[in-house]
Each structure stands twice: as structure tokens, then as C-alpha cells.
Design an enzyme around this catalytic site. Sequence first.
Site, short mmCIF file in Angstrom:
data_model
loop_
_atom_site.label_atom_id
_atom_site.label_comp_id
_atom_site.label_asym_id
_atom_site.label_seq_id
_atom_site.Cartn_x
_atom_site.Cartn_y
_atom_site.Cartn_z
N LEU A 6 -3.54 3.00 9.91
CA LEU A 6 -2.49 1.98 9.90
C LEU A 6 -1.39 2.39 8.92
O LEU A 6 -1.68 2.70 7.76
CB LEU A 6 -3.04 0.61 9.49
CG LEU A 6 -3.71 -0.24 10.58
CD1 LEU A 6 -4.99 0.39 11.07
CD2 LEU A 6 -3.95 -1.66 10.08
N ASP A 7 -0.14 2.39 9.37
CA ASP A 7 0.96 2.62 8.44
C ASP A 7 1.47 1.26 7.95
O ASP A 7 0.89 0.21 8.26
CB ASP A 7 2.05 3.49 9.07
CG ASP A 7 2.75 2.81 10.24
OD1 ASP A 7 2.63 1.58 10.39
OD2 ASP A 7 3.43 3.52 11.01
N SER A 8 2.56 1.30 7.16
CA SER A 8 3.00 0.05 6.53
C SER A 8 3.42 -1.01 7.55
O SER A 8 3.20 -2.20 7.35
CB SER A 8 4.14 0.34 5.55
OG SER A 8 5.24 0.89 6.26
N ASP A 58 2.16 -1.30 10.56
CA ASP A 58 0.91 -1.81 11.15
C ASP A 58 0.27 -2.87 10.26
O ASP A 58 -0.26 -3.86 10.73
CB ASP A 58 -0.10 -0.66 11.33
CG ASP A 58 0.38 0.38 12.33
OD1 ASP A 58 1.08 0.02 13.28
OD2 ASP A 58 0.04 1.56 12.13
#
Lengths: 426, 78
Positions: B35-37, B39
Amino acid sequence: MSAPGTAERDPDRDVVVTGMGAITPAGRGVAATWEGALAGRTTAAHDERLAAAGAPVAISCRAPAVDVDAELGRGAQRRLDRFTHLAVVAVREAIAQAGLVADDPDRIVDVDPDRTGVVIGSGIGGGETWETEYARLAAEGPARVSPLFVPRMLSNTAAGTIAIRTTARGPNLTVNTACAAGASAIHVARDLVRSGTADLVIAGGVEAGITTIAMSAFAQMGALSTNPDPAVASRPFDVARDGFVMGEGAGIVVLESRAHARARGATPLCTVAGCGASADAFHATAPPEDGAGAALAMQRAIADAGIDAARIGHHNAHGTSTPLNDIAETRALRTVFGDRVADVVVTSTKGVTGHLLGAAGAVEAILAATALREQRVPPTANLTVQDPDIDLDVAAGAPRDVTLDAVLSASMGFGGQNAALVLTPA
Amino acid sequence: MSDDLLTTFVDLLTSDFGVEAGEVTPDATFEALGLDSLDVVELTLALEDRTGVKLGDEDLEQVRTVGDAIAKVEERRA
């Protein structure tokens, strides 16, 4: 660029197609799409999702479903709109055929990624994302809007995603000429290769805009077929045609110079011999009755190819099945070819696929290229009684075996933007 | 730490984010789960549906792991 006939053409500098990929309502892959076109069977069907949403027209041509997270990687369903999914699927097929992949289906090998470009045409971009997130904004307020709305929706996300996945760091462009975007993208890509700006360009068009709002608006314009029988709704050139059927899909080609293809051992499939572009400068959505803008684009493509129009034996028409388009395109062809138009076998594969909007020009270029390679023109589905004002030789009923030396494909976008491509053998 | 909340994170991350259930442990960082920011912000929207607690930007600045997020939700509920 030299004016036609003023300079000796260097065949090594010709721009050739070395890979093609597609996902269309006729099937996944170029082979399935070609077979569907040859069969002349329409893909238009009742659309339950549109019906459930109350759309005024619930007929569409949907492309096959993609098992996104399984095929394209974890998170791809959530992070990317369907138009980008379709683009990635078609790119994989095209770069595989071009011999550009090893183990990873997305990553290009054996070419300089810094000199590999991407040019994608799309009319709408992430249409489903707009609709879903706007509904959420209206129902639940701004604090509930997904931060992924922006990257999902932006029409340049398909091209950007292709760069991320393939590692292509060359020029990365998104072209929007509405329903001509797929052909315009191939034109721009061809120029990038011919000018030496890029060694190789992944180019084409993509669209996935079968949304309730788009269907509502196109219906309000009177552009969509309201035929109660989906099976005969998309019927280009037929006297009973009453509008287009909305489709979705992607078509992608790999372009490079003949010398570059030879140096890396790639097999050219055909030559992008000529490209032409024009504007009607007339009306926001309607073409001029004489199809003058479309004729200009075709004439420019033929002049750019430096060939006599008499060499062109097949035209893959824009042929949307709207009353206005098909007449304007007929008149454009008369302007370009004069009485020799009788020697051009015309087809509209939109009878099978519906109208893929920004993907149409690329998918139809791929079908025209395949017709040239197979020496065979697919029939126009649902053409039973040809409009007497469309005095063209339109293939209908069954595929037509023809000796082909050069083929034409043209696309006309809302906004009056036109694109034409001339393809010749490899 | 609340087992109920851990179960909620397992549900959300497996159903909406394609994470394998076995990967969701209190020590797992969101980055490691893919997960990135953006997400993580989207995860907070789903979390609000389930728990009624909305983690804001200032909360997320201190959240790296699933356990950090659970602690923040518990702190807000307290």
C-alpha cells in the site's frame, strides 16, 4: 519531410509495425478480433448494468472481462480504471509479438528504454471512475472521495502506466482527438520514429466509457441506435441504420524504423506508409455533409505515403452507423478517389465491434493491416439493404478475397478532428 | 490490542486490497503489504465504514504498521 515524389525514399527509414495487440468486444487478442470481424457477427447485446442504472439505451459492445488482480498484479483493480487495464492487456500482446519481452510480460528487453516512447489515444479516460466517485461525492460528501480518483481518471494514466510497467522512458504522450484518437496516436508515434526522436514507440488507442452518463448524453444527442433488437443495431451503410452502438476496447501497435527492426531481428508486419490529419473547422459534433475534412485527412495520408491513390484497394471505414457519418464519409471517399472509388472495397468493422471511440482508429488500423496481410476484407455486419446514397463497394455477407497492395483507414472525431492512415506491405 | 480490530484490518486488506490474510500482522508495515500513501488514505475510508472512526492526516503521519493503525483507532475510541 519531403514532398511526395521529390526525394528518393529510403526504405530503411520507413516506419514499420512489428507488434500488434488488441482486446475488443470481438475477443481478446488480434486473432480473436480478426476472426470475429471475418465472421461478421455483431457483438452488440443487451447491457444489464446499463438497464439496471436506468440508462435510456441499454445496448453495448463490451470487451471480455479481465481478472485484473490475478493478471495485472495486486492492487491493479483498485488503483487503475478499466481503460488502463485494457491498455495493459493489449500492450502485453503487442510487445510480446514484437519480441520485446523475456520473463516479465510487461518489461521490455533488448531495446534502449530511454529511446522507447509511448503514445496513447483516448477520448474519455477513466469514465467509470468519474461516474463512481461523483456519485460518492454527491451521496456522502467530499471527505469520502477516494484519493485514487485522480490517477484512475486522468486520461494520461494509460500511457503513464505503460511506461511504469515497460520501463519506457522516451516521450510519453496522450492524444485526444475523440473518436480519431487511436489513429492520431499512431500518426504522432510514426512521426516520433521518423524524426529520430525515438527508436521505438508503443502506440494505439483505448476506451472504456460505457457509463450511464455517457449513454444518457449520447442518447440525448440522437447519436445512439435505439433499435429494439441489439443484434441488428450496429449496421453501417444500411438504409435502416439509426446510430452507433457504444463499445470499449484497446488496440496497440509497436512502431520502429525498418532498419531498427532488422538490427534486432524483429519481423515487420506492415509499413505505416502515410499519415494525414485535418480539422473540419465546422461544428462541435456534426461533420460537413460533403465530408471535406475527412477527405483532406485521407488525401494528406495518401500524399504522405507518396503513392498513387489507385494503389489503395481497401478502406476500413469510420462507418459508425450514424446517418450523418456514413454519408459524409461516402462523399469524402468520392472526393478522394473520384470514379475509381468503385475499385476500393470498403468495410466497417463497427458492425461487429460497435464504436470503440478513442480505441476505434487503432483497432481498425490493426484490422486493416491484417486485411492487407491476409488479402481478405471482412464483411460489414448487418448490411442487408445498402443506403442508395452510399454508392460504394461495401463488403457484406461474407469476407471478400481481394488483391491488396495498399489500404486506408480513416477516423473522424467529434470536434471535427480527422485522421487517416495508409498501410502498405512490410 | 483489539482482536476485533485486527480482524477488521484482515477483512479490509484481503477483500479490497488483495493482501493475503497471513500477511496481515500487527508488525506488518503498509508499505510491505503493497500500500502506498494514497492506498492508506483509501483504507481509512473503508475503515470509517466499519468502525465509525476516521483517521486524519495527522494520525496517519504516525502510522507505519497495522498495529500503529489499530492503536490510533483505539485511542480515538477511548
